[in-house]
Each structure stands twice: as C-alpha cells, then as structure tokens.
Write a protein that holds these residues in place. Structure first.
Motif, PDB file in Angstrom:
ATOM      1  N   ILE A 142      -2.715   4.755   1.386  1.00 37.54           N
ATOM      2  CA  ILE A 142      -3.217   3.524   2.013  1.00 37.54           C
ATOM      3  C   ILE A 142      -2.416   3.290   3.291  1.00 37.54           C
ATOM      4  CG2 ILE A 142      -3.502   1.022   1.760  1.00 37.54           C
ATOM      5  CD1 ILE A 142      -3.563   1.478  -1.288  1.00 37.54           C
ATOM      6  N   PHE A 143      -3.101   3.120   4.405  1.00 38.55           N
ATOM      7  CA  PHE A 143      -2.409   2.932   5.678  1.00 38.55           C
ATOM      8  C   PHE A 143      -2.484   1.513   6.226  1.00 38.55           C
ATOM      9  CE2 PHE A 143      -2.526   7.585   5.922  1.00 38.55           C
ATOM     10  CZ  PHE A 143      -1.212   7.821   6.308  1.00 38.55           C
ATOM     11  N   ASP A 144      -3.450   0.726   5.761  1.00 36.89           N
ATOM     12  CA  ASP A 144      -3.536  -0.641   6.285  1.00 36.89           C
ATOM     13  C   ASP A 144      -4.171  -1.556   5.238  1.00 36.89           C
ATOM     14  OD1 ASP A 144      -3.028  -2.617   8.104  1.00 36.89           O
ATOM     15  OD2 ASP A 144      -4.523  -1.979   9.579  1.00 36.89           O
ATOM     16  N   SER A 155     -12.502  11.267   8.526  1.00 34.37           N
ATOM     17  CA  SER A 155     -11.075  11.376   8.850  1.00 34.37           C
ATOM     18  C   SER A 155     -10.330  10.117   8.401  1.00 34.37           C
ATOM     19  CB  SER A 155     -10.891  11.539  10.363  1.00 34.37           C
ATOM     20  OG  SER A 155     -11.519  12.699  10.833  1.00 34.37           O
ATOM     21  N   MET A 156      -9.025  10.196   8.462  1.00 38.43           N
ATOM     22  CA  MET A 156      -8.152   9.066   8.133  1.00 38.43           C
ATOM     23  C   MET A 156      -8.477   7.837   8.976  1.00 38.43           C
ATOM     24  SD  MET A 156      -4.132   8.761   9.110  1.00 38.43           S
ATOM     25  CE  MET A 156      -3.673  10.327   8.401  1.00 38.43           C
ATOM     26  N   VAL A 157      -8.479   6.660   8.335  1.00 41.02           N
ATOM     27  CA  VAL A 157      -8.560   5.389   9.051  1.00 41.02           C
ATOM     28  C   VAL A 157      -7.170   4.770   9.004  1.00 41.02           C
ATOM     29  CG1 VAL A 157      -9.607   3.101   9.146  1.00 41.02           C
ATOM     30  CG2 VAL A 157     -11.004   5.077   8.561  1.00 41.02           C
ATOM     31  N   THR A 210      -7.537   0.415   3.494  1.00 40.08           N
ATOM     32  CA  THR A 210      -8.093   1.647   4.053  1.00 40.08           C
ATOM     33  C   THR A 210      -6.992   2.672   4.215  1.00 40.08           C
ATOM     34  OG1 THR A 210      -9.527   2.551   5.774  1.00 40.08           O
ATOM     35  CG2 THR A 210      -7.789   1.067   6.506  1.00 40.08           C
ATOM     36  N   GLY A 211      -7.389   3.929   4.402  1.00 39.62           N
ATOM     37  CA  GLY A 211      -6.357   4.949   4.516  1.00 39.62           C
ATOM     38  C   GLY A 211      -6.881   6.330   4.796  1.00 39.62           C
ATOM     39  N   GLU A 212      -6.202   7.313   4.190  1.00 42.21           N
ATOM     40  CA  GLU A 212      -6.430   8.714   4.531  1.00 42.21           C
ATOM     41  C   GLU A 212      -7.800   9.219   4.089  1.00 42.21           C
ATOM     42  OE1 GLU A 212      -4.214  12.845   3.532  1.00 42.21           O
ATOM     43  OE2 GLU A 212      -2.887  11.234   4.215  1.00 42.21           O
ATOM     44  N   ASP A 213      -8.383   8.589   3.070  1.00 43.59           N
ATOM     45  CA  ASP A 213      -9.679   9.064   2.590  1.00 43.59           C
ATOM     46  C   ASP A 213     -10.857   8.591   3.443  1.00 43.59           C
ATOM     47  OD1 ASP A 213      -9.943   6.406   1.861  1.00 43.59           O
ATOM     48  OD2 ASP A 213      -9.913   6.778  -0.303  1.00 43.59           O
ATOM     49  N   GLY A 253       0.831  -1.200   0.000  1.00 40.82           N
ATOM     50  CA  GLY A 253       0.000   0.000   0.000  1.00 40.82           C
ATOM     51  C   GLY A 253       0.863   1.246   0.000  1.00 40.82           C
ATOM     52  N   GLU A 254       0.645   2.121  -0.973  1.00 40.92           N
ATOM     53  CA  GLU A 254       1.508   3.280  -1.159  1.00 40.92           C
ATOM     54  C   GLU A 254       0.847   4.599  -0.765  1.00 40.92           C
ATOM     55  OE1 GLU A 254       3.745   3.612  -4.811  1.00 40.92           O
ATOM     56  OE2 GLU A 254       3.443   1.486  -5.257  1.00 40.92           O
ATOM     57  N   ARG A 255       1.690   5.581  -0.599  1.00 45.59           N
ATOM     58  CA  ARG A 255       1.245   6.944  -0.289  1.00 45.59           C
ATOM     59  C   ARG A 255       0.351   7.496  -1.397  1.00 45.59           C
ATOM     60  NH1 ARG A 255       2.814  12.411  -0.713  1.00 45.59           N
ATOM     61  NH2 ARG A 255       2.552  13.537   1.245  1.00 45.59           N
ATOM     62  N   SER A 256       0.606   7.069  -2.618  1.00 42.31           N
ATOM     63  CA  SER A 256      -0.160   7.532  -3.779  1.00 42.31           C
ATOM     64  C   SER A 256      -1.568   6.942  -3.841  1.00 42.31           C
ATOM     65  CB  SER A 256       0.580   7.145  -5.063  1.00 42.31           C
ATOM     66  OG  SER A 256       0.630   5.728  -5.181  1.00 42.31           O
TER      67      SER A 256
END
Length: 299
Positions: free
Chosen positions: A97-99, A137-139, A112-115, A70-73
């Motif tokens: 993407i954070f997880d 908020s971010m998950v 899941t992630g910042e969106d 999962g990348e920052r993009s």
C-alpha cells in the motif's frame, strides 16, 4: 523563511511515512523499522514506539482520532487514539500500500498501491465498499480536490488519472510526465493540480479543465512529496536529490533550498516525505538517512 531547528534520531532504517496527530504537538513516523514512532514537536523529542507492525510502512494517514497504517505486505491497520489500541486490521491489497486518503463528505477511506487498484472502505466499520483498477502499474499517490468532487491518481505508467468522487467514474487521463508520477497536490482553493514525477519535473494543471499551465524542472531527481502550507501561499517539495524546496503558490517562484550543499544543513540521502505541522509552524522531513528533521517557519 525556513530554518533548521532539530534533527531527531532513533530510526534504524529508512523512513517513508509521516502523519500529524489530532493532539497538538504530536506526530508520527514509520518505515523499515517495523514500528510506528511517536514524537513530540513541543519537546522536540522521541516519545515512544506507538505500535509494532509486521512489515515496512509506506504510508500513514491520520483522520478523526485514528491512525491508518499501510504496509508493504498490503495489510491495513487501524489504531484508535481514544481506545489506545488497534481496532481493525485487514489484508487490503495483495501488494504494498503506497497511499491512504479519507473522503470526509462520503465517510470513506481509499487505499492504493503496487497492484494498481483502489479499494474504497467504510470509515465506520472498515467494510470494503468498492474496488476498481486504475492502472496495470503501481499507483503511488492520490490527491482529493478541496471540494471533494474529484480525485487524481499518479501511476508508475507516467499518467495521472482523474476520477469523479461521487461515483468513482473515470473522467480523464493526463499524459505529461516522462517518468512515473510520484506526488500530487491540489491547490487549497482549487485553482490547480500540481504533480511531481521521477522526471524531476512539476506540472501545473489549471482547473476545472486540467489544462497544462506550466512545467517546472524542480529537482535533479524524482519529486517525492508536494505539500501546501495550511495558511500561507507556499508549497514545499522534496526529492530523491536530498533537497527540500519552498515555492510561491501563486507564481511558482523558488524561495528557498534546504540541502547540505546549499545551506550546510539537510538530509544526506533521498528525502521520502515532508509534511507541515497542523499549525504551519514547522516543516517535518524524513528519508533514507533515517533522520527526522524539523524546520521552523520564520516571519
């Protein structure tokens, strides 16, 4: 209990993600280097840069001989270990993407992630099956109950959201933390859910009702990872405060603090991720100091 065994250097930038391999003694790390690095726990050495990526990597997930990146993009990349190549890539989210987590019983993958959304993917062909909004908020984090009946999401809005896994219906929210929720883990036997937050606290919720059992001031700063030992009654936490702590999974007694301050050996900056090796012999840690450290479990 745990002693420093080896420091593995090579990353040039902060490291955020770790994952074991299905192959014994092999693990991976990634972060701001734009590459996924393979390491050998047997040789305690760098093996290779496994594959390049286009942006920073915030999460790695290994499942069934495939590594999910999962990348920052917002890009999700799938690397197949048997074919030794990237077999799928998709713009999974519009933000980082954070997880990433897999649901074995449903043959599904969740990102899941910042969106604040959760995307559900088929593990067979990476087709998107469903998408739903958890929070505005971010998950940051997800955890699946051992029986795969429920899933918990930790959000930047300070809340934990619990959903039914069968149909992804909302069950309840837990509003206990006074800061963003940054880590979650279910007890391996399903006794409780434990959460960690930017408020430096651990909260323990008894199952199945998610009643608050205990609040522990665990660290000085945010708790970034909570992991249960694969076979022994312990769990470990790591923090922005540069320390790793080992706890009793039954009575939450603190057994060990691994830090430069306490033991003369440890990370010099925030510890972003920890994991146990598959056999539980090693604890592996990494963070903003660009080091990957291996700790050995003793007797």
């Amino acid at each position: 209990m745990l002693k420093h065994l080896k420091t593995l250097s090579g990353h040039q930038n902060p490291v955020y993600a770790l994952a074991n391999s299905d192959k014994e003694g092999i693990f991976f790390s990634a972060g701001n280097d734009k590459g996924v690095v393979e390491w050998s726990a047997k040789k305690m050495a760098f093996v290779m840069v496994k594959l390049p990526v286009q942006s920073s990597v915030y999460t790695l997930h290994n499942y069934n001989n495939r590594l999910y990146i999962g990348e920052r993009s917002g890009m999700l990349t799938v690397y197949d270990f048997l074919e030794q190549k990237i077999v799928a890539q998709t713009q999974a989210h519009t933000k980082p993407i954070f997880d990433i987590i897999s649901i074995k019983s449903k043959d599904e993958l969740l990102t899941t992630g910042e969106d604040g959304t959760v995307a559900v993917w088929s593990l067979k062909d990476l087709e998107e099956l469903y998408r739903f909004q958890i929070s505005t908020s971010m998950v940051r984090t997800m955890a699946v109950s051992p029986d795969e009946s429920e899933i918990a999401f930790g959000s930047k809005d300070h809340a934990i959201y619990v959903y039914n896994l069968a149909d992804y219906s909302f069950k309840q929210s837990l509003q206990i933390h006074s800061g963003p929720v940054t880590s979650l883990a279910y007890h391996p036997n399903g006794k409780y859910l434990i959460s960690g937050g930017r408020d430096a606290k651990l909260n323990v919720f008894n199952l199945p009702e998610y009643q608050l059992r205990e609040t522990i001031t665990a660290h000085m700063f945010g708790v970034y990872s909570i992991i249960f030992h694969p076979s022994l009654p312990y769990f470990a936490t790591c923090s922005q405060d540069k320390s790793i702590k080992l706890w009793d999974a039954e009575d939450f007694k603190l057994y060990k603090i691994l830090s430069l301050e306490k033991s003369g050996m440890g990370h010099s900056h925030s510890i972003n991720k920890i994991m146990w090796s598959n056999d539980g012999k090693y604890l592996i840690s990494t963070g903003d100091d660009r080091q990957v450290m291996v700790w050995e479990m003793e007797g």
